[in-house]
Every structure is written in C-alpha cells, then in structure tokens.
Design a protein around this motif. Structure first.
Motif, PDB file in Angstrom:
ATOM      1  N   LEU A  48       0.852  -1.188   0.000  1.00 13.74           N
ATOM      2  CA  LEU A  48       0.000   0.000   0.000  1.00 13.74           C
ATOM      3  C   LEU A  48       0.887   1.238   0.000  1.00 13.74           C
ATOM      4  N   ASN A  49       0.600   2.179  -0.928  1.00 16.32           N
ATOM      5  CA  ASN A  49       1.386   3.405  -1.015  1.00 16.32           C
ATOM      6  C   ASN A  49       0.735   4.493  -0.170  1.00 16.32           C
ATOM      7  N   ILE A  50       1.414   4.889   0.898  1.00 18.26           N
ATOM      8  CA  ILE A  50       0.902   5.944   1.777  1.00 18.26           C
ATOM      9  C   ILE A  50       1.869   7.117   1.748  1.00 18.26           C
ATOM     10  N   LEU A  51       1.421   8.249   1.203  1.00 18.04           N
ATOM     11  CA  LEU A  51       2.241   9.458   1.132  1.00 18.04           C
ATOM     12  C   LEU A  51       3.605   9.143   0.506  1.00 18.04           C
ATOM     13  N   ILE A  55       4.121   0.691   1.973  1.00 21.85           N
ATOM     14  CA  ILE A  55       3.901  -0.051   3.208  1.00 21.85           C
ATOM     15  C   ILE A  55       3.448  -1.463   2.841  1.00 21.85           C
ATOM     16  N   SER A  56       4.172  -2.470   3.335  1.00 25.16           N
ATOM     17  CA  SER A  56       3.818  -3.867   3.075  1.00 25.16           C
ATOM     18  C   SER A  56       3.030  -4.415   4.257  1.00 25.16           C
ATOM     19  N   ILE A  96       5.730  -1.746  10.366  1.00 21.49           N
ATOM     20  CA  ILE A  96       4.790  -0.768   9.793  1.00 21.49           C
ATOM     21  C   ILE A  96       4.614   0.416  10.735  1.00 21.49           C
ATOM     22  N   LEU A  97       4.480   0.118  12.029  1.00 20.16           N
ATOM     23  CA  LEU A  97       4.260   1.184  13.016  1.00 20.16           C
ATOM     24  C   LEU A  97       5.449   2.138  13.078  1.00 20.16           C
ATOM     25  N   THR A  98       6.649   1.601  13.078  1.00 19.38           N
ATOM     26  CA  THR A  98       7.831   2.473  13.155  1.00 19.38           C
ATOM     27  C   THR A  98       7.980   3.321  11.886  1.00 19.38           C
ATOM     28  N   VAL A  99       7.601   2.745  10.740  1.00 17.63           N
ATOM     29  CA  VAL A  99       7.669   3.533   9.493  1.00 17.63           C
ATOM     30  C   VAL A  99       6.663   4.677   9.536  1.00 17.63           C
ATOM     31  N   LEU A 100       5.418   4.385   9.992  1.00 17.93           N
ATOM     32  CA  LEU A 100       4.385   5.422  10.053  1.00 17.93           C
ATOM     33  C   LEU A 100       4.779   6.533  11.033  1.00 17.93           C
ATOM     34  N   ILE A 101       5.374   6.144  12.165  1.00 19.19           N
ATOM     35  CA  ILE A 101       5.795   7.143  13.151  1.00 19.19           C
ATOM     36  C   ILE A 101       6.929   8.004  12.607  1.00 19.19           C
ATOM     37  N   SER A 102       7.805   7.365  11.832  1.00 14.42           N
ATOM     38  CA  SER A 102       8.990   8.087  11.342  1.00 14.42           C
ATOM     39  C   SER A 102       8.702   8.977  10.136  1.00 14.42           C
ATOM     40  N   MET A 103       7.532   8.813   9.503  1.00 13.80           N
ATOM     41  CA  MET A 103       7.269   9.567   8.282  1.00 13.80           C
ATOM     42  C   MET A 103       7.317  11.085   8.475  1.00 13.80           C
ATOM     43  N   GLN A 211      12.412   6.832  -6.091  1.00 13.56           N
ATOM     44  CA  GLN A 211      11.161   6.091  -5.970  1.00 13.56           C
ATOM     45  C   GLN A 211      10.004   6.999  -5.561  1.00 13.56           C
ATOM     46  N   LYS A 212      10.312   8.215  -5.116  1.00 12.47           N
ATOM     47  CA  LYS A 212       9.262   9.138  -4.683  1.00 12.47           C
ATOM     48  C   LYS A 212       8.990  10.238  -5.701  1.00 12.47           C
TER      49      LYS A 212
END
Length: 229
Positions: A48-51, A55-56, A96-103, A211-212
C-alpha cells in the motif's frame, strides 16, 4: 530514516521476544526460539502506497504455516515454539508502526526539495554519458560541492523539454537534454533514498529520479570544467 526505523523495529522485536523468553518455565534453546521467530516473519504481503511510502501489510502467515507442517507430528514442541512463530508474524506490524511514526520526522530530516537530501557527498563523483549526443566532458574538481550547495529546485517542464528535443526528430538528430548520469555520490545518511541523477547538457541542471518522484535542481554555475562544454 528507513535505516533508523528498521533498526528501532528490530530492537523492539528482539526485546519483546527476550522478555517473553525469560518468563517461560520450559525454555527452548534461545537460538532456536529466535530462528522460529525469524521464520515466522515470512509473509504474503499487500503493498500500500501511503504518502509516497510503500507499506507492506502482511496478510498470510507463510512462515507460521511452514512451521506448522514441520511440527505436525511434534505437538509438544510446537506448543513451545508456536508463540515465537506468531511473534515473528506480528512483528511485521511493528515495522509498519515504526515507518508510520517516522514519516513526519523523515520529511523534516530529509526534505525532498533540497539537493543535499540526494547528494550529501560528491567527493568520488564522476560522469557517464548515456546518450550519443553527449560530448566528452568532465566534472568540475575542487569546488564541485560548493556548486551543488548553490543549486535550487526549479519546476519540471517535461512537455517543453520533449518538444524541443523532438524538434530534431525530422533531422534524424536528437539532442538529449540530460545526456549524462552522475555517479559516485552518496545521499544523506539514514535516508535510504536510491536515486538516478541526470546531468543537463549545459552542466547547470540536475534531474533527480527516485522512488518518490522527480526533482529538478538548477545552478547559475556549471558543474563541468570550463572549456569542456
């Protein structure tokens, strides 16, 4: 930042496994418990592409299923290892949680509109010609980093660039706007950004493709040695 978030995830996962391990009365060998947890991490994921961040999301616990088959005739041992296998599966959500927090922090530390995010070290930089229209040339030595620091993001006029280039199609001659690729550079530490950096024909523009997305940076001063263009 991806490196940092992954490192943090591994620390949390290892801590959870060790805490659970210490509470057990019937302890298996630690290396076996860690191996079972690692195998439990193998999953079938939905991306899933979030911002602009991929995210896998784990859907199917392939590793757990494999272990169930292996231990199908060893129910007692499976009862001991089963929690570690599922810890491995659910640890994917910690990543996933650490990636979302770090965004948000990632955007702060690695702004996409600054060239230093993509090129923090150009000491070993060199050029590769990727098009026949690219002439033999060389990068400016000594002051290259200073030139890079002065570059600012400009709009990308892709249609205009294409029409200028295609204007020569009838003459069977194409002057590629970005005939060189800049190699040997390092992105800002911890960003995890992988990009291809194209150098403009006049030596004053860089097109960064990651990639962004794409970003175009321009300088009043050329990155090429005087007289090479």
């Amino acid at each position: 930042m991806l490196v940092i978030s992954n490192f943090l995830a591994w620390v949390i996962i290892t801590a959870i496994i060790l805490i659970y391990y210490k509470k057990l009365e019937d302890k298996p060998r630690l290396w076996k418990a860690l191996l079972i947890a690692f195998i439990g991490m193998f999953t079938f994921n939905f991306d899933l592409n979030i911002l602009q961040t991929l995210i896998s999301i784990p859907i199917l616990p392939l590793g757990v299923w494999l272990l169930m088959i292996i231990f199908r005739n060893k129910e007692d041992r499976w009862n001991v290892y089963r929690p570690f296998a599922w810890l491995g599966f659910f640890s994917q959500f910690i990543f996933i949680l650490t990636v979302l927090i770090s965004m948000p922090l990632n955007n702060l530390l690695y702004p996409q509109d600054q060239l230093s995010t993509y090129i923090s070290n150009a000491e070993d930089a060199s050029l590769i010609s990727t098009h026949s229209s690219g002439e033999e040339t060389s990068l400016k030595t000594g002051s290259l980093n200073k030139v890079l620091e002065k570059m600012e993001q400009n709009p990308i006029y892709s249609h205009e660039w294409y029409h200028k280039m295609s204007g020569n199609f009838d003459n069977m001659k194409v002057d590629e706007k970005f005939p060189y690729v800049l190699i040997g550079t390092d992105p800002k530490w911890g960003s995890g950004i992988e990009s291809v950096i194209y150098l403009e024909r006049d030596g004053r523009g860089l097109l960064v493709t990651s990639q962004k997305g794409q970003h175009y940076f321009r300088s009043e001063e050329s990155l090429l040695e005087e007289g090479s263009q």
